[in-house]
Design a protein around this motif. Structure first.
Motif, PDB file in Angstrom:
ATOM      1  N   ILE A 147       0.836  -1.206   0.000  1.00  0.00           N
ATOM      2  CA  ILE A 147       0.000   0.000   0.000  1.00  0.00           C
ATOM      3  C   ILE A 147       0.873   1.259   0.000  1.00  0.00           C
ATOM      4  O   ILE A 147       0.550   2.235  -0.649  1.00  0.00           O
ATOM      5  CB  ILE A 147      -0.952   0.019   1.228  1.00  0.00           C
ATOM      6  N   LYS A 148       1.976   1.228   0.735  1.00  0.00           N
ATOM      7  CA  LYS A 148       2.743   2.464   0.950  1.00  0.00           C
ATOM      8  C   LYS A 148       4.006   2.613   0.100  1.00  0.00           C
ATOM      9  O   LYS A 148       4.441   3.736  -0.130  1.00  0.00           O
ATOM     10  CB  LYS A 148       3.155   2.544   2.435  1.00  0.00           C
ATOM     11  N   SER A 149       4.620   1.526  -0.334  1.00  0.00           N
ATOM     12  CA  SER A 149       5.974   1.648  -0.905  1.00  0.00           C
ATOM     13  C   SER A 149       6.013   2.056  -2.372  1.00  0.00           C
ATOM     14  O   SER A 149       7.065   2.458  -2.864  1.00  0.00           O
ATOM     15  CB  SER A 149       6.726   0.325  -0.754  1.00  0.00           C
ATOM     16  N   ASP A 150       4.917   1.911  -3.103  1.00  0.00           N
ATOM     17  CA  ASP A 150       4.883   2.132  -4.566  1.00  0.00           C
ATOM     18  C   ASP A 150       5.695   1.098  -5.339  1.00  0.00           C
ATOM     19  O   ASP A 150       5.894   1.253  -6.546  1.00  0.00           O
ATOM     20  CB  ASP A 150       5.403   3.533  -4.972  1.00  0.00           C
ATOM     21  N   LEU A 151       6.201   0.066  -4.679  1.00  0.00           N
ATOM     22  CA  LEU A 151       7.027  -0.938  -5.373  1.00  0.00           C
ATOM     23  C   LEU A 151       6.207  -1.731  -6.374  1.00  0.00           C
ATOM     24  O   LEU A 151       5.040  -2.060  -6.116  1.00  0.00           O
ATOM     25  CB  LEU A 151       7.633  -1.911  -4.360  1.00  0.00           C
ATOM     26  N   LYS A 152       6.825  -2.030  -7.501  1.00  0.00           N
ATOM     27  CA  LYS A 152       6.209  -2.907  -8.512  1.00  0.00           C
ATOM     28  C   LYS A 152       7.065  -4.168  -8.608  1.00  0.00           C
ATOM     29  O   LYS A 152       8.281  -4.101  -8.363  1.00  0.00           O
ATOM     30  CB  LYS A 152       6.214  -2.216  -9.886  1.00  0.00           C
ATOM     31  N   PRO A 153       6.445  -5.290  -9.006  1.00  0.00           N
ATOM     32  CA  PRO A 153       7.242  -6.515  -9.158  1.00  0.00           C
ATOM     33  C   PRO A 153       8.458  -6.253 -10.042  1.00  0.00           C
ATOM     34  O   PRO A 153       8.353  -5.548 -11.052  1.00  0.00           O
ATOM     35  CB  PRO A 153       6.259  -7.492  -9.823  1.00  0.00           C
ATOM     36  N   GLY A 154       9.592  -6.794  -9.628  1.00  0.00           N
ATOM     37  CA  GLY A 154      10.829  -6.589 -10.377  1.00  0.00           C
ATOM     38  C   GLY A 154      11.671  -5.452  -9.822  1.00  0.00           C
ATOM     39  O   GLY A 154      12.858  -5.354 -10.133  1.00  0.00           O
ATOM     40  N   GLN A 155      11.086  -4.591  -8.994  1.00  0.00           N
ATOM     41  CA  GLN A 155      11.857  -3.481  -8.418  1.00  0.00           C
ATOM     42  C   GLN A 155      12.595  -3.954  -7.156  1.00  0.00           C
ATOM     43  O   GLN A 155      12.372  -5.064  -6.673  1.00  0.00           O
ATOM     44  CB  GLN A 155      10.924  -2.303  -8.118  1.00  0.00           C
ATOM     45  N   SER A 156      13.448  -3.068  -6.648  1.00  0.00           N
ATOM     46  CA  SER A 156      14.322  -3.482  -5.544  1.00  0.00           C
ATOM     47  C   SER A 156      13.912  -2.829  -4.230  1.00  0.00           C
ATOM     48  O   SER A 156      13.446  -1.684  -4.208  1.00  0.00           O
ATOM     49  CB  SER A 156      15.768  -3.121  -5.874  1.00  0.00           C
ATOM     50  N   MET A 157      14.093  -3.569  -3.156  1.00  0.00           N
ATOM     51  CA  MET A 157      13.740  -3.059  -1.825  1.00  0.00           C
ATOM     52  C   MET A 157      14.828  -3.450  -0.832  1.00  0.00           C
ATOM     53  O   MET A 157      15.434  -4.513  -0.951  1.00  0.00           O
ATOM     54  CB  MET A 157      12.395  -3.655  -1.370  1.00  0.00           C
ATOM     55  N   LEU A 158      15.054  -2.556   0.129  1.00  0.00           N
ATOM     56  CA  LEU A 158      15.981  -2.866   1.224  1.00  0.00           C
ATOM     57  C   LEU A 158      15.174  -2.977   2.511  1.00  0.00           C
ATOM     58  O   LEU A 158      14.422  -2.062   2.856  1.00  0.00           O
ATOM     59  CB  LEU A 158      17.025  -1.746   1.383  1.00  0.00           C
ATOM     60  N   VAL A 159      15.344  -4.090   3.218  1.00  0.00           N
ATOM     61  CA  VAL A 159      14.717  -4.275   4.528  1.00  0.00           C
ATOM     62  C   VAL A 159      15.784  -4.010   5.577  1.00  0.00           C
ATOM     63  O   VAL A 159      16.831  -4.671   5.587  1.00  0.00           O
ATOM     64  CB  VAL A 159      14.176  -5.717   4.678  1.00  0.00           C
ATOM     65  N   GLN A 160      15.538  -3.012   6.420  1.00  0.00           N
ATOM     66  CA  GLN A 160      16.480  -2.722   7.504  1.00  0.00           C
ATOM     67  C   GLN A 160      16.201  -3.684   8.658  1.00  0.00           C
ATOM     68  O   GLN A 160      15.083  -3.756   9.159  1.00  0.00           O
ATOM     69  CB  GLN A 160      16.316  -1.283   7.998  1.00  0.00           C
ATOM     70  N   GLY A 161      17.215  -4.440   9.077  1.00  0.00           N
ATOM     71  CA  GLY A 161      16.993  -5.444  10.122  1.00  0.00           C
ATOM     72  C   GLY A 161      16.617  -6.752   9.453  1.00  0.00           C
ATOM     73  O   GLY A 161      15.583  -6.837   8.800  1.00  0.00           O
ATOM     74  N   ALA A 162      17.500  -7.733   9.624  1.00  0.00           N
ATOM     75  CA  ALA A 162      17.302  -8.971   8.862  1.00  0.00           C
ATOM     76  C   ALA A 162      16.370  -9.939   9.566  1.00  0.00           C
ATOM     77  O   ALA A 162      15.644 -10.694   8.923  1.00  0.00           O
ATOM     78  CB  ALA A 162      18.654  -9.637   8.618  1.00  0.00           C
ATOM     79  N   ALA A 163      16.383  -9.928  10.888  1.00  0.00           N
ATOM     80  CA  ALA A 163      15.736 -11.028  11.606  1.00  0.00           C
ATOM     81  C   ALA A 163      14.573 -10.585  12.488  1.00  0.00           C
ATOM     82  O   ALA A 163      14.049 -11.368  13.267  1.00  0.00           O
ATOM     83  CB  ALA A 163      16.772 -11.745  12.475  1.00  0.00           C
ATOM     84  N   GLY A 164      14.151  -9.336  12.359  1.00  0.00           N
ATOM     85  CA  GLY A 164      13.045  -8.852  13.192  1.00  0.00           C
ATOM     86  C   GLY A 164      11.710  -9.444  12.762  1.00  0.00           C
ATOM     87  O   GLY A 164      11.593 -10.042  11.679  1.00  0.00           O
ATOM     88  N   GLY A 165      10.702  -9.259  13.597  1.00  0.00           N
ATOM     89  CA  GLY A 165       9.383  -9.805  13.292  1.00  0.00           C
ATOM     90  C   GLY A 165       8.790  -9.214  12.021  1.00  0.00           C
ATOM     91  O   GLY A 165       8.370  -9.931  11.111  1.00  0.00           O
ATOM     92  N   VAL A 166       8.775  -7.880  11.925  1.00  0.00           N
ATOM     93  CA  VAL A 166       8.223  -7.235  10.723  1.00  0.00           C
ATOM     94  C   VAL A 166       9.179  -7.460   9.551  1.00  0.00           C
ATOM     95  O   VAL A 166       8.750  -7.719   8.420  1.00  0.00           O
ATOM     96  CB  VAL A 166       7.978  -5.726  10.967  1.00  0.00           C
ATOM     97  N   SER A 167      10.492  -7.413   9.818  1.00  0.00           N
ATOM     98  CA  SER A 167      11.478  -7.591   8.738  1.00  0.00           C
ATOM     99  C   SER A 167      11.348  -8.947   8.071  1.00  0.00           C
ATOM    100  O   SER A 167      11.388  -9.052   6.843  1.00  0.00           O
ATOM    101  CB  SER A 167      12.900  -7.463   9.282  1.00  0.00           C
TER     102      SER A 167
END
Ligand SMILES: NC(=O)c1ccc[n+]([C@@H]2O[C@H](COP(=O)([O-])OP(=O)(O)OC[C@H]3O[C@@H](n4cnc5c(N)ncnc54)[C@H](OP(=O)(O)O)[C@@H]3O)[C@@H](O)[C@H]2O)c1
Length: 325
Positions: A153-173
């Motif tokens: 809903i918020k990121s505007d990401l489309k399939p094929g685009q790139s994303m960085l998740v801060q925190g590798a092992a958190g619940g939301v991450s």
């Protein structure tokens, strides 16, 4: 019934406010339903409730209150359900997260860390318990719906685009990594230890980096649950015209912001909170359709809530901590 509840707020020593023991059975008002809980997960929200923060601030009359804001269980007729945690003004129309009167379970109303809980009849979403375990289903109402809204809903990401998740092992991450991979994004995850980065890889991250390390290319969106500790890195890591979505502050509340980069490079910064009831329904469909297995890091029985909460507070867990009830 057995319940984990906050007796009275204790800002300096939240675990001293925790009681795990007998608590009165809930009485079901007209229009509400009773759920026999099977599993619920721990969230930072539980530690804030014990501290008396957020909507509890300055309201000692809200205690004692049963903790827990997500979970899965069965209705009295046996239907397996996931709990939607936001209860608002019954006359509010539209996005529940924007209702100024919204309350999350365990703020005004007792929460889910109990043998039984009650919610308005609209606050349950049925799920197929032959396709999703109760501990996995328990994650969807808080960590996973937050990740779903950040991503879809918020990121505007489309399939094929790139994303960085801060925190590798958190619940939301971990939810973001699983959802992002299933949705066709190129997933980067930044983690603080080899063990955490390995978990991110196992859950679907294409690439991992050490927390704070420079990315070889800026990403289309950064999904930040950490706050202060990663904020500058998030701003530096997003491409011109890209988006940063923030939902939390497990690494501190006050971040340094490179303001010129925000306006010169037209970076979008968006906040987000939980999700709508419809988004929870859509999330359940997405998880079942893609045969996702929401990652449960550790399981504790309800009577060991104190030990489980200590693990969350100390940042020692990988993925979500779930209490079996
Ligand atoms: N807006 C909402 O509706 C909503 C919903 C759920 C949660 N939240 C908030 O989101 C935040 C995260 O929740 P969670 O359940 O995912 O917590 P969690 O399971 O405890 O995870 C904490 C995360 O923060 C990272 N982290 C903590 N300190 C850090 C530091 N100094 N440097 C780098 N990374 C750091 C951890 O990274 P590693 O994996 O590398 O350890 C981990 O990914 C909390 O503030 C929570 O209140 C908000």
């Amino acid at each position: 019934m057995l319940a984990a509840y906050a007796d009275a707020p204790n800002y300096d020593d939240p675990l001293a406010a925790l009681k795990v023991g007998d608590h009165p059975d809930p009485v079901v008002p007209e229009g509400w339903v009773r759920i026999k809980m099977a599993a619920a997960s721990l969230n930072w929200h539980d530690l804030w409730a014990l501290r008396g923060m957020g909507s509890h601030w300055g309201r000692p009359e809200r205690f004692p209150i049963v903790l827990g804001c997500d979970g899965a269980g069965r209705l009295d007729d046996g239907t397996p359900v996931i709990i939607y945690p936001i209860i608002g003004n019954p006359n509010w129309k539209g996005d529940e997260t924007l209702d100024p009167d919204r309350e999350v379970l365990s703020e005004r109303y007792d929460g889910t860390l109990a043998e039984y809980t009650i919610v308005p009849a609209r606050n349950v979403v049925p799920f197929p318990d032959d396709k999703l375990s109760y501990p996995a289903a328990a994650l969807l109402g808080a960590a996973w719906i937050t990740a779903y809204r950040m991503l879809f809903i918020k990121s505007d990401l489309k399939p094929g685009q790139s994303m960085l998740v801060q925190g590798a092992a958190g619940g939301v991450s971990t939810a973001l990594i699983e959802l992002g991979r299933a949705a066709g994004m190129e997933v980067w995850a930044a983690g603080r230890s080899e063990e955490k980065r390995a978990l991110a890889k196992r859950l679907g991250a294409h690439h991992t980096i050490e927390s704070g390390a420079k990315l070889p290319v800026q990403v289309d969106a950064v999904l930040d649950t950490v706050g202060e500790a990663t904020w500058e890195h998030s701003i530096a890591s997003v491409r011109t015209g890209g988006t940063i979505v923030t939902c939390g502050m497990s690494g501190g509340a006050v971040g340094k912001t490179d303001i010129p980069r925000i306006w010169i490079e037209q970076i979008n910064i968006r906040g987000t909170f939980n999700g709508t009831l419809q988004e929870l329904r859509d999330l359940v469909s997405f998880v079942v359709l893609h045969k996702l297995n929401p990652y449960v890091g550790s399981l504790f029985p309800l009577k060991r809530t104190e030990e489980a909460l200590r693990k969350l507070a100390d940042g020692k867990q990988l993925g979500k901590i779930v209490l079996e009830i």
